[in-house]
Design a protein around this motif. Structure first.
Motif, short mmCIF file in Angstrom:
data_model
loop_
_atom_site.label_atom_id
_atom_site.label_comp_id
_atom_site.label_asym_id
_atom_site.label_seq_id
_atom_site.Cartn_x
_atom_site.Cartn_y
_atom_site.Cartn_z
N ASP A 145 -96.75 -2.58 115.15
CA ASP A 145 -96.68 -1.89 113.86
C ASP A 145 -95.83 -2.72 112.91
O ASP A 145 -94.84 -3.36 113.33
CB ASP A 145 -96.05 -0.50 114.03
CG ASP A 145 -96.97 0.43 114.78
OD1 ASP A 145 -98.06 0.73 114.25
OD2 ASP A 145 -96.62 0.85 115.89
N TYR A 146 -96.21 -2.71 111.63
CA TYR A 146 -95.50 -3.46 110.59
C TYR A 146 -95.37 -2.59 109.35
O TYR A 146 -96.26 -1.79 109.05
CB TYR A 146 -96.28 -4.72 110.22
CG TYR A 146 -96.32 -5.74 111.32
CD1 TYR A 146 -95.34 -6.71 111.45
CD2 TYR A 146 -97.35 -5.73 112.27
CE1 TYR A 146 -95.37 -7.65 112.47
CE2 TYR A 146 -97.39 -6.67 113.29
CZ TYR A 146 -96.39 -7.62 113.38
OH TYR A 146 -96.43 -8.53 114.40
N PRO A 147 -94.28 -2.76 108.59
CA PRO A 147 -94.15 -2.01 107.33
C PRO A 147 -95.14 -2.57 106.30
O PRO A 147 -95.52 -3.73 106.35
CB PRO A 147 -92.71 -2.29 106.90
CG PRO A 147 -92.34 -3.56 107.59
CD PRO A 147 -93.13 -3.61 108.86
N ALA A 148 -95.56 -1.70 105.39
CA ALA A 148 -96.48 -2.11 104.32
C ALA A 148 -95.98 -1.58 102.99
O ALA A 148 -95.32 -0.55 102.93
CB ALA A 148 -97.88 -1.58 104.61
N LYS A 149 -96.28 -2.31 101.93
CA LYS A 149 -95.80 -1.93 100.60
C LYS A 149 -96.90 -1.43 99.68
O LYS A 149 -96.62 -0.82 98.67
CB LYS A 149 -95.12 -3.12 99.94
CG LYS A 149 -93.86 -3.54 100.65
CD LYS A 149 -93.22 -4.71 99.95
CE LYS A 149 -91.98 -5.14 100.70
NZ LYS A 149 -91.40 -6.37 100.15
N ALA B 95 -101.27 -2.04 103.59
CA ALA B 95 -101.34 -1.04 104.67
C ALA B 95 -102.73 -1.11 105.29
O ALA B 95 -103.71 -0.72 104.68
CB ALA B 95 -101.05 0.36 104.13
N ASN C 92 -97.44 4.08 104.82
CA ASN C 92 -96.75 2.85 104.44
C ASN C 92 -96.53 1.94 105.63
O ASN C 92 -95.48 1.32 105.75
CB ASN C 92 -95.41 3.18 103.79
CG ASN C 92 -95.59 3.91 102.48
OD1 ASN C 92 -96.57 3.70 101.77
ND2 ASN C 92 -94.67 4.78 102.15
N SER C 93 -97.51 1.87 106.51
CA SER C 93 -97.37 0.97 107.66
C SER C 93 -98.73 0.43 108.06
O SER C 93 -99.77 0.98 107.69
CB SER C 93 -96.71 1.68 108.84
OG SER C 93 -97.53 2.70 109.32
N SER C 94 -98.68 -0.65 108.79
CA SER C 94 -99.88 -1.27 109.34
C SER C 94 -99.80 -1.17 110.86
O SER C 94 -98.72 -1.24 111.44
CB SER C 94 -99.96 -2.74 108.94
OG SER C 94 -100.14 -2.86 107.55
N HIS C 95 -100.97 -1.03 111.47
CA HIS C 95 -101.04 -0.94 112.93
C HIS C 95 -102.06 -1.94 113.43
O HIS C 95 -103.15 -2.05 112.87
CB HIS C 95 -101.43 0.47 113.36
CG HIS C 95 -101.47 0.63 114.85
ND1 HIS C 95 -100.33 0.76 115.61
CD2 HIS C 95 -102.50 0.64 115.72
CE1 HIS C 95 -100.67 0.86 116.87
NE2 HIS C 95 -101.99 0.79 116.97
N ASP D 113 -98.81 -7.76 102.60
CA ASP D 113 -98.06 -6.51 102.74
C ASP D 113 -98.91 -5.26 102.58
O ASP D 113 -98.42 -4.19 102.31
CB ASP D 113 -96.91 -6.49 101.73
CG ASP D 113 -97.39 -6.56 100.29
OD1 ASP D 113 -98.61 -6.71 100.06
OD2 ASP D 113 -96.55 -6.47 99.39
#
Length: 94
Positions: free
Chosen positions: A7-11, A69, A38-41, A67
């Protein structure tokens, strides 16, 4: 077969979808679609065990530049993680 998830944060939101490659070719396919929130998977299904840290390095590099999502599904039938970075590198997200 190994299943790996990150998982990563997204803007920002993205609106497009993409499908790159064909897993039946003995290589890989990458499916991308917009994610809610607001995140990426990222979900990786790979026939080659033991490359979690290598995949993490490829995806860390990708998400340091993009960045959006997004939900990413990677179906790997023996491709190198570097092949995946080539597949990601050519796409601009809006």
């Amino acid at each position: 077969m190994e299943r790996i998830e990150f998982d990563y944060p997204a803007k920002r939101k993205i609106s497009g979808r993409a499908h790159v490659g064909v897993v039946g070719s003995g290589d890989l396919e990458v499916l991308l679609e917009p994610a809610a929130g607001n995140s990426s998977h990222v979900l990786i299904r790979t026939s080659v065990d033991g490359f979690r840290e290598t995949w993490k390095a490829v995806l860390d590099r990708f998400f340091s530049r993009y960045d959006g999502a997004v939900r990413i599904e990677i179906n790997d039938a023996g491709a190198t993680p570097g092949s995946c970075s080539v597949a990601f590198g050519g796409r601009r997200w809006r």
